[in-house]
Design an enzyme around this catalytic site. Structure first.
Site, PDB file in Angstrom:
ATOM      1  N   ASN A 199      -0.748  -9.346   4.929  1.00 22.54           N
ATOM      2  CA  ASN A 199      -0.647  -7.914   5.160  1.00 22.54           C
ATOM      3  C   ASN A 199      -0.482  -7.188   3.819  1.00 22.54           C
ATOM      4  OD1 ASN A 199      -0.539  -5.524   6.581  1.00 22.54           O
ATOM      5  ND2 ASN A 199       1.245  -6.070   7.799  1.00 22.54           N
ATOM      6  N   GLN A 203       0.810  -1.221   0.000  1.00 23.70           N
ATOM      7  CA  GLN A 203       0.000   0.000   0.000  1.00 23.70           C
ATOM      8  C   GLN A 203       0.841   1.267   0.000  1.00 23.70           C
ATOM      9  OE1 GLN A 203      -1.550  -1.070   4.042  1.00 23.70           O
ATOM     10  NE2 GLN A 203      -1.330   1.134   4.454  1.00 23.70           N
ATOM     11  N   CYS A 259      -5.106   0.331   3.761  1.00 23.07           N
ATOM     12  CA  CYS A 259      -5.140  -1.084   4.158  1.00 23.07           C
ATOM     13  C   CYS A 259      -6.535  -1.672   4.001  1.00 23.07           C
ATOM     14  CB  CYS A 259      -4.656  -1.240   5.595  1.00 23.07           C
ATOM     15  SG  CYS A 259      -5.620  -0.294   6.803  1.00 23.07           S
ATOM     16  N   HIS A 274      -5.903  -1.121  11.882  1.00 27.23           N
ATOM     17  CA  HIS A 274      -5.342  -1.617  10.623  1.00 27.23           C
ATOM     18  C   HIS A 274      -6.218  -2.764  10.132  1.00 27.23           C
ATOM     19  CE1 HIS A 274      -2.346  -2.451   7.609  1.00 27.23           C
ATOM     20  NE2 HIS A 274      -1.952  -3.591   8.138  1.00 27.23           N
TER      21      HIS A 274
END
Length: 350
Positions: A312, A150, A156, A291
């Site tokens: 992630n 990102q 996110c 997040h």
């Protein structure tokens, strides 16, 4: 009189010896400090070369070196003190950022107002699932695209949502397509672009838009731009809606992940998250989620530690090739790092 002179002479000798000893200790201390400082300076130079980092002037470099040095000291002291812990930290691309800078640039959960969906959100369809595999890794089933990055943009939420839609599309159709986060960033006006967003709003937007396009057609540019309606209209994948996993329920989350990857929110604000390198995270976080990520599996280590496998969006050069593991089934409301606090997944009928 002779006795007084003798005592005075003795004190002078003691004082002289003390001065000499202090000088030796100072010299030894300096000798130890200088190599350490030199080693950290060399580490910083090597780190700058590795990650292509350059600073605008000497003042900025000095400031960043100070932050780097403090972070290195934390990482080394943690690994030394926590030698028996099941996870390790390491110097990575975030090493010259303060924790506050890191959180601001990388975490983007922003629940905000959640508008009432234009359709009825389905109930949790996996509630009656009893038998689940002992472990699951959706990567091994071909349902997970490569880890994305990102950048310094709090998007996110978009990556978390897209990862779960890519997965359910592959599960249902057998075709793995990399889909467009940028379409969500540019076009979903209920979100805040690089300033954050919330997965359920994004799922709702995709339903209302009639689907989502591919990453190739609408590539990620790491900033919010003007919505390209022509590109956004070239739909590649459609979803029928989304379902919410019962809050603070790791058993329900397990039932869902056994059937498809799930979008979740976590607390990723600590230095342990910033410098996570490998292993199963068993602490260093709270439950104030900030997040959004995608749970793509679960398992148990050879030491008997149950974990969630999480994709992630900080690039493949963070953590375990872009992934991390978080301890599962902990006696804590919301799960470790709040992973079971708010979770949802897309639905699709083929």
């Amino acid at each position: 009189m002779q006795l007084i002179m003798a005592l005075t002479s003795s004190w002078k000798l003691i004082l002289a010896a003390t001065v000499v000893m202090l000088g030796m200790w100072t010299s030894q201390s300096t000798a130890r400090t200088l190599p350490n400082a030199s080693m950290v300076l060399e580490k910083h130079e090597n780190w700058m070369a590795q990650f292509g980092r350059a600073y605008k002037d000497d003042a900025e470099k000095a400031m960043r070196f100070k932050i780097f040095k403090e972070n290195v000291e934390y990482i080394e002291s943690f690994n030394e003190a926590g030698a028996k812990l099941p996870y390790k930290l390491a110097i990575n691309k975030f090493a010259d950022l303060t924790n506050e800078e890191f959180k601001t640039s990388r975490n983007g959960f922003k629940m905000g107002s959640h508008p009432k969906p234009s359709y009825k959100v389905s109930s949790f369809k996996y509630a009656n699932v009893i038998a689940v595999p002992a472990s699951m890794d959706w990567r091994m089933k071909g349902a997970v695209t490569a880890v994305k990055n990102q950048g310094q943009c709090g998007t996110c939420w978009a990556f978390s949502v897209v990862a779960t839609i890519e997965a359910i599309n592959q599960i249902k159709t057998g075709q793995l397509l990399s889909l467009s986060e940028q379409q969500l960033v540019d076009c979903d006006d209920k979100e805040h672009g690089c300033e954050g967003g919330f997965k359920n709003n994004a799922f709702e937007f995709i339903v209302q838009n009639g689907g989502i396009t591919t990453e190739t057609n609408y590539p990620y540019v790491r900033f919010k731009g003007i919505c390209d309606t022509m590109k956004a209209s070239e739909v590649a994948v459609q979803i029928t809606g989304y379902e919410v996993v019962p809050a603070n329920n790791e058993t329900a989350l397990l039932q869902a992940v056994a059937n498809q990857p799930v979008s979740v929110s976590i607390d990723s604000s600590s230095l342990d998250s910033q410098f996570y390198s490998s292993g199963v995270l068993t602490g260093g976080c709270g439950t104030n989620v900030d997040h959004e990520v995608a749970v793509v599996g679960y398992g148990t280590t050879t030491d008997g530690i149950k974990y969630w496998l999480v994709k992630n969006s900080w690039g493949q050069n963070w953590g375990e090739d872009g992934y991390f593991r978080i301890q599962r089934d902990v006696p804590q409301i919301g799960g470790l790092c709040g992973i079971a606090t708010t979770a949802s997944y897309p639905t699709m009928i083929i």
